[in-house]
Scaffold this motif. Sequence first.
Motif, short mmCIF file in Angstrom:
data_model
loop_
_atom_site.label_atom_id
_atom_site.label_comp_id
_atom_site.label_asym_id
_atom_site.label_seq_id
_atom_site.Cartn_x
_atom_site.Cartn_y
_atom_site.Cartn_z
N ALA A 1 -48.54 -17.55 10.70
CA ALA A 1 -47.38 -17.06 10.86
C ALA A 1 -46.31 -17.97 11.18
N PHE A 2 -45.07 -17.63 10.61
CA PHE A 2 -43.93 -18.39 11.06
C PHE A 2 -43.46 -17.81 12.49
N HIS A 3 -43.10 -18.75 13.32
CA HIS A 3 -42.64 -18.53 14.95
C HIS A 3 -41.99 -17.21 15.10
N ALA A 4 -41.01 -16.77 14.26
CA ALA A 4 -40.30 -15.59 14.24
C ALA A 4 -40.99 -14.35 14.06
N CYS A 5 -42.01 -14.56 13.26
CA CYS A 5 -42.79 -13.41 12.99
C CYS A 5 -44.04 -12.89 13.57
N LYS A 6 -44.26 -13.92 14.73
CA LYS A 6 -45.75 -13.72 15.34
C LYS A 6 -45.73 -12.53 16.31
N ASP A 7 -44.74 -11.64 16.53
CA ASP A 7 -44.82 -10.50 17.19
C ASP A 7 -44.89 -9.05 16.43
N THR A 8 -45.09 -9.51 14.89
CA THR A 8 -45.43 -8.33 14.22
C THR A 8 -46.78 -7.63 14.53
N GLN A 9 -46.75 -6.25 14.60
CA GLN A 9 -47.78 -5.64 15.03
C GLN A 9 -48.85 -5.37 13.81
N LEU A 10 -50.14 -5.30 14.24
CA LEU A 10 -51.16 -5.08 13.28
C LEU A 10 -51.78 -3.41 13.78
N LYS A 11 -51.79 -2.46 12.74
CA LYS A 11 -52.32 -1.24 13.29
C LYS A 11 -53.29 -0.76 12.22
N LEU A 12 -54.40 -0.16 12.54
CA LEU A 12 -55.12 0.75 11.93
C LEU A 12 -54.39 2.08 11.44
N ALA A 13 -54.44 2.30 9.89
CA ALA A 13 -53.98 3.72 9.27
C ALA A 13 -54.72 4.80 9.96
N THR A 14 -54.01 5.86 10.43
CA THR A 14 -54.80 6.93 10.81
C THR A 14 -55.07 8.12 10.04
N LEU A 15 -54.42 8.08 8.73
CA LEU A 15 -54.52 9.76 7.90
C LEU A 15 -55.80 9.39 7.01
N GLY A 16 -56.20 8.46 6.86
CA GLY A 16 -57.70 8.29 6.18
C GLY A 16 -57.40 8.37 4.54
#
Length: 311
Positions: free
Chosen positions: A283-298
């Motif tokens: 990732a580009f340094h400015a984008c490193k804080d982007t979160q990754l989450k699992l979907a919850t609605l299936g």
Amino acid sequence: MANYVFGVDIGGTTVKIGLFSTDGELLDKWEITTRTDDGGAFILPDIAASIEAKLTEKGIDKADVKGVGMGVPGPVKDDGTVIKCVNLGWGIFNASEELSGIIGLPVKVGNDANMAALGEYWQGGGKGFSNVIMVTLGTGVGGGIILNGKMLAGVNGAGGEIGHMTIDWDEQDACNCGKKGCLEQYASATGIVRLANRALNASDKPSKLREVKFLSAKEIFDAAKSGDELANGLVDEFGKRLGYALANIACVVDPEVFVIGGGVSKAGQIIIDTVNKYFQQYAFHACKDTQLKLATLGNDAGMYGGAASIL
């Protein structure tokens, strides 16, 4: 004041339909068979009949329904025109006008991955964020891009088709789309199995996967969780390919969060951890804080998105 809305998610084998209150509560859900014979001519009349039956059963007046939002497996233009849904037998026609004409309610139609993204943004893993990219890892890889609360569909309805980013120009096998080296060939359920078969044939390394008659993405992730070396290598390759792709997407769109859903995401935290490791690397340094989450609605995400598209 209309109090209800319907969300519809058309798949190749079943159509999922949900009745929602306008404040986002799922009140009832059911499925009907997707009849793809005769070029899919029965699909919309079947949906209309099923919704009419539900209104009668619940004693709901049509005047109390805000509309029907529907996701379909293919590109859709802004006006509700579907551009060929191969799995349904559909050519090019305006699905929202057609269904609206049959059922007498406002209808909105969108691509199924975009609808799933809208659902997760509204009531799922993306709730509370306004810039969300949904990544759907199923038989293929789909995506949906929401910027400042608005869906980015693109001119041809192909915005968010992240499964068809080319990420490997040395690939010899063709993707279903006809190109070679698409993300979908590595990060989908079928893609991971393809990588596994390739790895099993290329080495004599002992692995639990050799004992499995019908390999699936689930078997591969389960084997990796139990410490199987070959399976761990496959999960790592999957994470590297997807992490690399998401890092490139982040450079262009810079979202707050990537929400990862679809059947493959049921493997859970191992996906977030592996993908994030490589996302951080690329990732580009400015984008490193982007979160990754699992979907919850299936599997309900598409229905929720259909409802949200009307609201």
